[in-house]
Design a protein around this motif. Sequence first.
Motif, PDB file in Angstrom:
ATOM      1  N   ALA A   1       0.806  -1.221   0.000  1.00  0.00           N
ATOM      2  CA  ALA A   1       0.000   0.000   0.000  1.00  0.00           C
ATOM      3  C   ALA A   1       0.839   1.271   0.000  1.00  0.00           C
ATOM      4  N   ILE A   2       1.990   1.252   0.683  1.00  0.00           N
ATOM      5  CA  ILE A   2       2.760   2.489   0.873  1.00  0.00           C
ATOM      6  C   ILE A   2       3.114   3.174  -0.445  1.00  0.00           C
ATOM      7  N   PRO A   3       3.706   2.505  -1.432  1.00  0.00           N
ATOM      8  CA  PRO A   3       4.022   3.216  -2.670  1.00  0.00           C
ATOM      9  C   PRO A   3       2.788   3.710  -3.412  1.00  0.00           C
ATOM     10  N   GLU A   4       1.675   2.985  -3.318  1.00  0.00           N
ATOM     11  CA  GLU A   4       0.441   3.453  -3.950  1.00  0.00           C
ATOM     12  C   GLU A   4      -0.056   4.721  -3.274  1.00  0.00           C
ATOM     13  N   ILE A   5       0.024   4.757  -1.943  1.00  0.00           N
ATOM     14  CA  ILE A   5      -0.402   5.950  -1.215  1.00  0.00           C
ATOM     15  C   ILE A   5       0.488   7.134  -1.556  1.00  0.00           C
ATOM     16  N   GLU A   6       1.786   6.913  -1.649  1.00  0.00           N
ATOM     17  CA  GLU A   6       2.706   7.996  -2.012  1.00  0.00           C
ATOM     18  C   GLU A   6       2.354   8.566  -3.379  1.00  0.00           C
ATOM     19  N   THR A   7       2.030   7.704  -4.314  1.00  0.00           N
ATOM     20  CA  THR A   7       1.624   8.157  -5.647  1.00  0.00           C
ATOM     21  C   THR A   7       0.320   8.945  -5.579  1.00  0.00           C
ATOM     22  N   GLN A   8      -0.629   8.468  -4.793  1.00  0.00           N
ATOM     23  CA  GLN A   8      -1.920   9.143  -4.679  1.00  0.00           C
ATOM     24  C   GLN A   8      -1.801  10.511  -4.008  1.00  0.00           C
ATOM     25  N   LEU A   9      -0.908  10.643  -3.050  1.00  0.00           N
ATOM     26  CA  LEU A   9      -0.703  11.943  -2.411  1.00  0.00           C
ATOM     27  C   LEU A   9      -0.215  12.976  -3.421  1.00  0.00           C
ATOM     28  N   ARG A  10       0.563  12.522  -4.396  1.00  0.00           N
ATOM     29  CA  ARG A  10       1.017  13.430  -5.459  1.00  0.00           C
ATOM     30  C   ARG A  10      -0.089  13.664  -6.489  1.00  0.00           C
ATOM     31  N   ALA A  11      -0.818  12.624  -6.808  1.00  0.00           N
ATOM     32  CA  ALA A  11      -1.862  12.729  -7.836  1.00  0.00           C
ATOM     33  C   ALA A  11      -3.046  13.567  -7.365  1.00  0.00           C
TER      34      ALA A  11
ATOM     35  N   LEU B   1       5.652   7.608   5.396  1.00  0.00           N
ATOM     36  CA  LEU B   1       4.363   8.290   5.518  1.00  0.00           C
ATOM     37  C   LEU B   1       4.116   8.830   6.923  1.00  0.00           C
ATOM     38  N   ALA B   2       5.045   8.634   7.830  1.00  0.00           N
ATOM     39  CA  ALA B   2       4.824   8.998   9.229  1.00  0.00           C
ATOM     40  C   ALA B   2       4.403  10.456   9.400  1.00  0.00           C
ATOM     41  N   ASP B   3       5.006  11.356   8.635  1.00  0.00           N
ATOM     42  CA  ASP B   3       4.740  12.787   8.815  1.00  0.00           C
ATOM     43  C   ASP B   3       3.370  13.212   8.300  1.00  0.00           C
ATOM     44  N   VAL B   4       2.742  12.376   7.465  1.00  0.00           N
ATOM     45  CA  VAL B   4       1.429  12.748   6.931  1.00  0.00           C
ATOM     46  C   VAL B   4       0.324  11.846   7.480  1.00  0.00           C
TER      47      VAL B   4
ATOM     48  N   THR C   1      -8.131  11.778  18.216  1.00  0.00           N
ATOM     49  CA  THR C   1      -7.615  13.134  18.266  1.00  0.00           C
ATOM     50  C   THR C   1      -8.309  14.008  17.237  1.00  0.00           C
ATOM     51  N   ALA C   2      -8.147  15.320  17.393  1.00  0.00           N
ATOM     52  CA  ALA C   2      -8.727  16.265  16.437  1.00  0.00           C
ATOM     53  C   ALA C   2      -8.149  16.020  15.049  1.00  0.00           C
ATOM     54  N   MET C   3      -8.991  16.208  14.046  1.00  0.00           N
ATOM     55  CA  MET C   3      -8.545  16.034  12.671  1.00  0.00           C
ATOM     56  C   MET C   3      -7.521  17.109  12.297  1.00  0.00           C
ATOM     57  N   ASP C   4      -6.431  16.684  11.704  1.00  0.00           N
ATOM     58  CA  ASP C   4      -5.371  17.584  11.266  1.00  0.00           C
ATOM     59  C   ASP C   4      -5.333  17.550   9.742  1.00  0.00           C
ATOM     60  N   ARG C   5      -5.746  18.627   9.106  1.00  0.00           N
ATOM     61  CA  ARG C   5      -5.846  18.649   7.643  1.00  0.00           C
ATOM     62  C   ARG C   5      -4.490  18.531   6.956  1.00  0.00           C
ATOM     63  N   ARG C   6      -3.428  18.795   7.675  1.00  0.00           N
ATOM     64  CA  ARG C   6      -2.097  18.673   7.067  1.00  0.00           C
ATOM     65  C   ARG C   6      -1.656  17.213   6.970  1.00  0.00           C
ATOM     66  N   ARG C   7      -2.276  16.371   7.744  1.00  0.00           N
ATOM     67  CA  ARG C   7      -1.946  14.944   7.719  1.00  0.00           C
ATOM     68  C   ARG C   7      -3.019  14.239   6.889  1.00  0.00           C
ATOM     69  N   ARG C   8      -2.665  13.900   5.665  1.00  0.00           N
ATOM     70  CA  ARG C   8      -3.666  13.501   4.679  1.00  0.00           C
ATOM     71  C   ARG C   8      -3.841  11.991   4.550  1.00  0.00           C
TER      72      ARG C   8
END
Length: 387
Positions: free
Chosen positions: A244-254, A282-285, A296-303
């Motif tokens: 999943a990780i590389p697919e998620i990385e691609t989707q974050l860019r797309a 992906l830890a930072d996002v 926890t409260a939703m953080d829009r910067r962490r997608r």
Amino acid sequence: MEGTWWTHPNELDEQQKEVISLPLTGDHLVVGPPGSGKTNLLILRATYLYRAKIRDTVILTFGRVLREFLVSGTENYPFNDRKVQTYIRWGASALEQHGKKLDENGDFEVVRSRLTSALREIVDIGEVASRHECILIDEAQDYSSEEIEIIRHFTKQIFAVGDNRQRIYAATGAIPTLEAFCQKSELKFHYRNGTQICKVADAIMEMTDDPDGLEASSQYDELEYPSSVKVHAGLPVSAQVARAIPEIETQLRAYPSGVIGVLCPRHAELDEVCELLESSALADVLQAQRYSEGYTAMDRRRRVVATTLHSAKGLEFRAVHLLGMDMVQKFHGAQKRLSFTAVTRAKTSLAIYHDADLPGHLERGLAALEPDGDLPELDDLFGGGDE
């Protein structure tokens, strides 16, 4: 979250506009498919009431993650986010007003049952201290008929939204109970799920080619974001995460403003998934919404949002990764509706991961994506037809 909150009237269709401005008196029930805007309409209805000087209101959600999600959107509206409460928290507060304290030890269903009994005692002896002007109920299908009847005693008006196809708890009877005393409005169209995702969801619920199915009522823009469904089979959870990780990385860019959901049926799988994601790139996002660490409260910067299928109820994501989906069978009678709810969290991209065999309803859903063809010949059944 991308495209979550409507900010202008031209974003609403005519049915949605009518729902917001329903009469200020009487009880109302709004039903519609996933993606039809029910939660958004609930918030806008609360705003409508506020502007009409009806201020003693409360918005009830069932889970903490959905509550945090709704709170993240109240900055667009005039009322205080304290008006958004979980059913348990609202009930505990109601008990406190009557000099009682809710014992919150135990799992969710135990606490829920304890709360219902305590509120019923107050109702039965006629000692309800005060009534809200309106209680607005999201995901109404997940309440029991008794819970709805109890809530009714604590308010002058109910405004509820729901969809019985998305009922994922054992409690039953809420929608029929609401139908008995509410004016019912029905939303016909949805705007969330792409065609491929609709096909899977409809087949899960045995509604393929049904005029009331998701594919028939979809207003999704397939040209702008073509939808897709992938399956990754025969993988243990660790390998699922690695896939999943590389697919998620691609989707974050797309999808630069899109939110990605990583959802698991059970806390056991979720805890393992979160530990692996937290040690990845992906830890930072990542924002992990899990019971063991507190929501926890939703953080829009962490997608990238990781949570359980139950906690994702009411949310939507540009792309969804459903990990450990063979474990959905552990939910027995609720598993089909839970799978339907999980699949319909995805707008554009859906990936389903599993190790052991999937339950039959999910196999049926995925088979709906295969092209129609001729029936097999008898020789094909024995694997030797070409020899």
